[in-house]
Design an enzyme around this catalytic site. Structure first.
Site, PDB file in Angstrom:
ATOM      1  N   SER A  77       0.836  -1.208   0.000  1.00  0.00           N
ATOM      2  CA  SER A  77       0.000   0.000   0.000  1.00  0.00           C
ATOM      3  C   SER A  77       0.868   1.254   0.000  1.00  0.00           C
ATOM      4  CB  SER A  77      -0.884   0.048   1.254  1.00  0.00           C
ATOM      5  OG  SER A  77      -1.769  -1.028   1.264  1.00  0.00           O
TER       6      SER A  77
ATOM      7  N   THR B 168      -0.332 -11.624  -2.368  1.00  0.00           N
ATOM      8  CA  THR B 168      -1.431 -12.387  -1.761  1.00  0.00           C
ATOM      9  C   THR B 168      -1.242 -12.323  -0.251  1.00  0.00           C
ATOM     10  OG1 THR B 168      -1.667 -13.847  -3.670  1.00  0.00           O
ATOM     11  CG2 THR B 168      -2.514 -14.668  -1.574  1.00  0.00           C
ATOM     12  N   HIS B 169      -2.251 -11.817   0.441  1.00  0.00           N
ATOM     13  CA  HIS B 169      -2.160 -11.693   1.900  1.00  0.00           C
ATOM     14  C   HIS B 169      -2.637 -12.978   2.580  1.00  0.00           C
ATOM     15  CE1 HIS B 169      -2.066  -7.412   0.781  1.00  0.00           C
ATOM     16  NE2 HIS B 169      -1.416  -7.227   1.924  1.00  0.00           N
TER      17      HIS B 169
ATOM     18  N   GLU C 168      -5.953  -4.202  14.689  1.00  0.00           N
ATOM     19  CA  GLU C 168      -5.806  -4.615  16.088  1.00  0.00           C
ATOM     20  C   GLU C 168      -6.810  -3.873  16.976  1.00  0.00           C
ATOM     21  OE1 GLU C 168      -3.221  -3.361  14.180  1.00  0.00           O
ATOM     22  OE2 GLU C 168      -2.830  -5.435  13.613  1.00  0.00           O
TER      23      GLU C 168
ATOM     24  N   ASN D  80      -0.987   5.040   9.069  1.00  0.00           N
ATOM     25  CA  ASN D  80      -1.907   5.419  10.156  1.00  0.00           C
ATOM     26  C   ASN D  80      -1.237   5.110  11.484  1.00  0.00           C
ATOM     27  OD1 ASN D  80      -2.654   2.498   9.075  1.00  0.00           O
ATOM     28  ND2 ASN D  80      -3.146   2.525  11.250  1.00  0.00           N
TER      29      ASN D  80
HETATM   30  I1  8IG Z   1      -1.988   0.174   5.875  1.00  0.00           I
HETATM   31  O1  8IG Z   1      -2.858  -0.384  11.740  1.00  0.00           O
HETATM   32  C1  8IG Z   1      -2.187  -0.785   7.598  1.00  0.00           C
HETATM   33  N1  8IG Z   1      -2.057  -2.091   7.641  1.00  0.00           N
HETATM   34  N2  8IG Z   1      -2.311  -4.903  11.303  1.00  0.00           N
HETATM   35  N3  8IG Z   1      -2.597  -2.609  11.538  1.00  0.00           N
HETATM   36  C2  8IG Z   1      -2.371  -3.713  10.753  1.00  0.00           C
HETATM   37  N4  8IG Z   1      -2.179  -3.622   9.454  1.00  0.00           N
HETATM   38  C3  8IG Z   1      -2.226  -2.410   8.910  1.00  0.00           C
HETATM   39  C4  8IG Z   1      -2.447  -1.246   9.632  1.00  0.00           C
HETATM   40  C5  8IG Z   1      -2.653  -1.358  11.034  1.00  0.00           C
HETATM   41  N5  8IG Z   1      -2.433  -0.222   8.785  1.00  0.00           N
END
Ligand code: 8IG
Length: 272
Positions: free
Chosen positions: A39, A93-94, A193, A235
């Site tokens: 991302s 792929t997640h 989370e 973030n």
């Molecule tokens: I972009 O705050 C992104 N990916 N686990 N936590 C997790 N994955 C993320 C976050 C986050 N922000």
């Protein structure tokens, strides 16, 4: 090949087949460096060199179109200014997609089978350090794998000391001496989370929380590649931030930082 068929194939044979397909379609027999775009990082491919071939991920055996907005679904061959061949994987792929860990690391194993000696992993993630505003790039110094799984199967004991190459981190700091470093904790997701989980991550030594990278880094080390990881804090993690998390915020932070971090990454790759 369906995912069910893929999961029945030996993962290294599947990677070999994908690498052969890539060599044939790009006309490049051997790639040198692989770059996985997370991302916020998709602009980097344009700055590292000239794209000589673009494949759609779903045409390469074992790959899938991306499941997440903000990810691109292409595999590109890029010729860098320094004459290196970069394989740019825009479709990751997640683990949370439920396609299995073999699918998660197929891109990494394909890169190794395609000849890549260096693996550059990028991601967008949550930050635990309030000084890291959204849009801050952070070098990954180590990880904590909280997925309770591994890409390795059987009695495959692999040392993970200095997994995130200190040599390449030093090169990155030559490009930008102000770059911060942190420990990345991979959660399974796809939910973010809880604030309590973020505090837990902090206490066990994490600085960044995300949903990718650690499993890929392990597979990269196992495949013999030198691994480099860089996160974009998009973030503040839940509870650290006073406002709830949203994927829109993540995309905005990525867009705002895109030009700057793409240039940074291109400069790092130029020094490899
Ligand atoms: I972009 O705050 C992104 N990916 N686990 N936590 C997790 N994955 C993320 C976050 C986050 N922000």
């Amino acid at each position: 090949m369906s995912n069910t068929e893929f999961l029945k194939t030996d993962p290294f044979e599947a990677a070999r087949a994908a690498a052969d397909h890539i060599a044939q379609e790009t006309g490049v027999d051997q790639h040198d460096v692989a770059l996985v775009l997370g991302s916020g990082w998709s602009g980097a491919a344009d700055l590292i060199g000239d794209t000589t071939a673009t494949l759609s991920a779903d045409e390469v055996p074992g790959f899938h179109a991306p499941a997440v907005a903000g990810h691109v679904g292409t595999i590109r061959s890029v010729l860098t200014a320094g004459g290196k061949r970069a394989l740019v994987l825009g479709a990751r792929t997640h683990y949370y997609e439920g396609k299995g860990v073999r699918s998660v690391v197929h891109g990494v194993r394909t890169a190794a089978a395609a000849g890549c000696k260096t693996l550059v992993l990028t991601n967008g993630c949550g930050g635990l350090n309030e000084d890291w505003e959204p849009g801050t790039p952070v070098l990954i110094s180590d990880h904590i794998n909280l997925t309770a799984t591994s890409p390795l199967e059987g009695a495959t004991f692999v040392d993970l000391t200095d997994l995130y190459s200190s040599r390449i981190r030093a090169l990155a700091r030559e490009v930008d001496p102000t770059l911060a470093e942190g420990v990345y904790a991979q959660f399974s997701g796809p939910h973010y989370e809880t604030p309590a989980e973020v505090q837990y991550a902090k206490r066990i030594g994490a600085d960044l929380v995300g949903m990718s990278t650690a499993l890929e880094a392990i597979a990269g080390r196992h495949a013999g590649m030198e691994v480099f990881g860089i996160s974009l804090v998009t973030n503040l993690a839940a509870g650290i931030s006073p406002v709830p998390l949203s994927h829109a915020e993540v995309l905005d932070a990525g867009q705002a930082a895109a030009a700057r971090i793409s240039k940074l990454l291109a400069q790092i790759i130029g020094r490899l």
